[in-house]
Design a protein around this motif. Structure first.
Motif, PDB file in Angstrom:
ATOM      1  N   CYS A  31      11.345  54.387 -13.783  1.00  0.00           N
ATOM      2  CA  CYS A  31      10.823  53.365 -14.693  1.00  0.00           C
ATOM      3  C   CYS A  31      11.412  52.032 -14.248  1.00  0.00           C
ATOM      4  O   CYS A  31      12.197  51.984 -13.298  1.00  0.00           O
ATOM      5  CB  CYS A  31      11.148  53.693 -16.146  1.00  0.00           C
ATOM      6  N   CYS A  79      12.975  57.037 -21.200  1.00  0.00           N
ATOM      7  CA  CYS A  79      12.758  57.444 -19.802  1.00  0.00           C
ATOM      8  C   CYS A  79      13.373  58.828 -19.578  1.00  0.00           C
ATOM      9  O   CYS A  79      12.749  59.691 -18.947  1.00  0.00           O
ATOM     10  CB  CYS A  79      13.353  56.411 -18.852  1.00  0.00           C
ATOM     11  N   GLN A 109      13.609  50.290 -15.538  1.00  0.00           N
ATOM     12  CA  GLN A 109      15.050  50.183 -15.770  1.00  0.00           C
ATOM     13  C   GLN A 109      15.871  51.216 -14.995  1.00  0.00           C
ATOM     14  O   GLN A 109      17.088  51.207 -15.069  1.00  0.00           O
ATOM     15  CB  GLN A 109      15.337  50.321 -17.271  1.00  0.00           C
ATOM     16  N   CYS A 110      15.205  52.120 -14.273  1.00  0.00           N
ATOM     17  CA  CYS A 110      15.923  53.160 -13.518  1.00  0.00           C
ATOM     18  C   CYS A 110      16.746  52.590 -12.373  1.00  0.00           C
ATOM     19  O   CYS A 110      17.821  53.076 -12.067  1.00  0.00           O
ATOM     20  CB  CYS A 110      14.938  54.158 -12.929  1.00  0.00           C
ATOM     21  N   CYS A 117      19.332  56.898 -16.220  1.00  0.00           N
ATOM     22  CA  CYS A 117      18.663  55.665 -16.651  1.00  0.00           C
ATOM     23  C   CYS A 117      19.181  55.250 -18.033  1.00  0.00           C
ATOM     24  O   CYS A 117      19.457  56.103 -18.879  1.00  0.00           O
ATOM     25  CB  CYS A 117      17.148  55.881 -16.713  1.00  0.00           C
TER      26      CYS A 117
HETATM   27 ZN    ZN Z   1      14.177  54.894 -16.254  1.00  0.00          ZN
END
Ligand code: ZN
Ligand code: ATP
Length: 291
Positions: free
Chosen positions: A188, A270, A190-191, A265
């Motif tokens: 994602c 997620c 933000q990963c 994450c």
């Molecule tokens: Zn993520």
């Protein structure tokens, strides 16, 4: 010679005939499915406006446009907007032009900031089916130019289990990228820390105070083309949908890669999506299908 005869036959005044030829030539199985698809374009600037025009000319069913800004003279080094549209909101100006180009496309214009508390709710509601609470769109395209807006789109897509594609052009205007984000299956937003596409230009010349970001209609047009090509492949199931495709214009280099989800994450949605995806690929049905 065979191809020439084929195309000569199908050319008529219908703008769809050249698109339908894709089907006759075996590239796409059922091109007309595009009429049933809804795409949301967030950010109607240098990349988003061109992507929206391409989708309109391709005959997508429904197009949702989001932006809070107005058309300015400073935007005229990009494609799409015209000087007489200065002062109009970008979404209204785009809707006006696009309806004129192809009246068959249902265009909805949302003049709003998606990152405010109200904006977030309104944006999410506009892509949610009121009955089921599930996503009501087939794809969301991120054509914004800042981190906060991308984080907002990431959050809405994780909450709705909605696939989206992200795009970006570097501050020096000579490189860009597109990326496909599938909740639980790919990283994602933000990963991993955001990917800065290296263009070989010294950061210090870029980030000097008072120097505004550069922009080129060429790079933006190419990135919009990469984004909509990937969109067509995704919606109509042909070719390979790129997970990440970069463009470095100085070297004419187009890197591709896969970005796996991060099991650490910081976004809980997620992690939930990753678990659901793992359970799905290890299910007896999926294992049987793979065997
Ligand atoms: Zn993520
Ligand atoms: P520049 O800043 O270089 O003058 P720009 O603001 O038009 O250009 P682009 O990269 O061409 O930037 O396009 C990005 C678009 O995304 C802009 O039209 C901007 O208004 C829109 N955008 C950015 N953040 C948001 C947001 N939070 N909500 C809605 N639209 C957004």
């Amino acid at each position: 010679a065979k191809i020439e005869t084929m195309s000569a036959e199908v050319v008529d005044s219908n703008p769809y005939s050249r698109l339908m030829a894709l089907q006759r030539m075996g590239i796409v199985k059922d091109y007309e499915r595009i009429r049933t698809k809804t795409v949301a374009v967030v950010g109607v600037g240098g990349v988003g406006s061109v992507a929206a025009e391409m989708l309109t000319r391709c005959g997508v069913g429904r197009l949702l446009l989001y932006d809070y800004d107005k058309v300015e003279l400073a935007n005229m080094n990009r494609l799409f907007f015209r000087p007489e549209q200065c002062g109009m909101t970008k979404t209204d100006a785009a809707a006006q032009t696009l309806r004129h180009i192809n009246p068959d496309v249902a265009i909805e214009s949302f003049t709003m900031n998606i990152t405010t508390v109200d904006g977030f709710d309104q944006f999410k509601a506009s892509v949610t089916h009121p009955g089921s609470g599930k996503s009501s769109v087939d794809l969301i395209l991120s054509c914004v130019d800042n981190y906060e807006a991308r984080i907002t789109i990431n959050q809405v897509c994780l909450e709705l289990q909605q696939t989206w594609m992200e795009s970006g052009v570097s501050e020096d205007a000579v490189s860009g990228h597109i990326q496909t984000l599938i909740p639980g299956e790919t990283a994602c937003f933000q990963c991993v820390p955001p990917l800065v596409v290296a263009s070989g230009i010294d950061e210090r010349t870029l980030k000097r105070e008072g120097v505004c970001a550069a922009s080129l209609p060429t790079t933006m047009g190419i990135v919009a083309g990469m984004l909509v090509q990937n969109t067509l492949k995704y919606l109509l199931h042909f070719g390979t949908v790129s997970r990440y495709l970069g463009y470095n214009s100085l070297k004419d280099f187009f890197p591709t890669m896969e970005i796996k989800p991060n099991t650490a994450c910081s976004n809980g949605r997620c992690l939930d999506a990753q678990q659901a995806h793992q359970a799905h690929i290890n299910s007896p049905e999926a294992l049987a299908a793979a065997a």
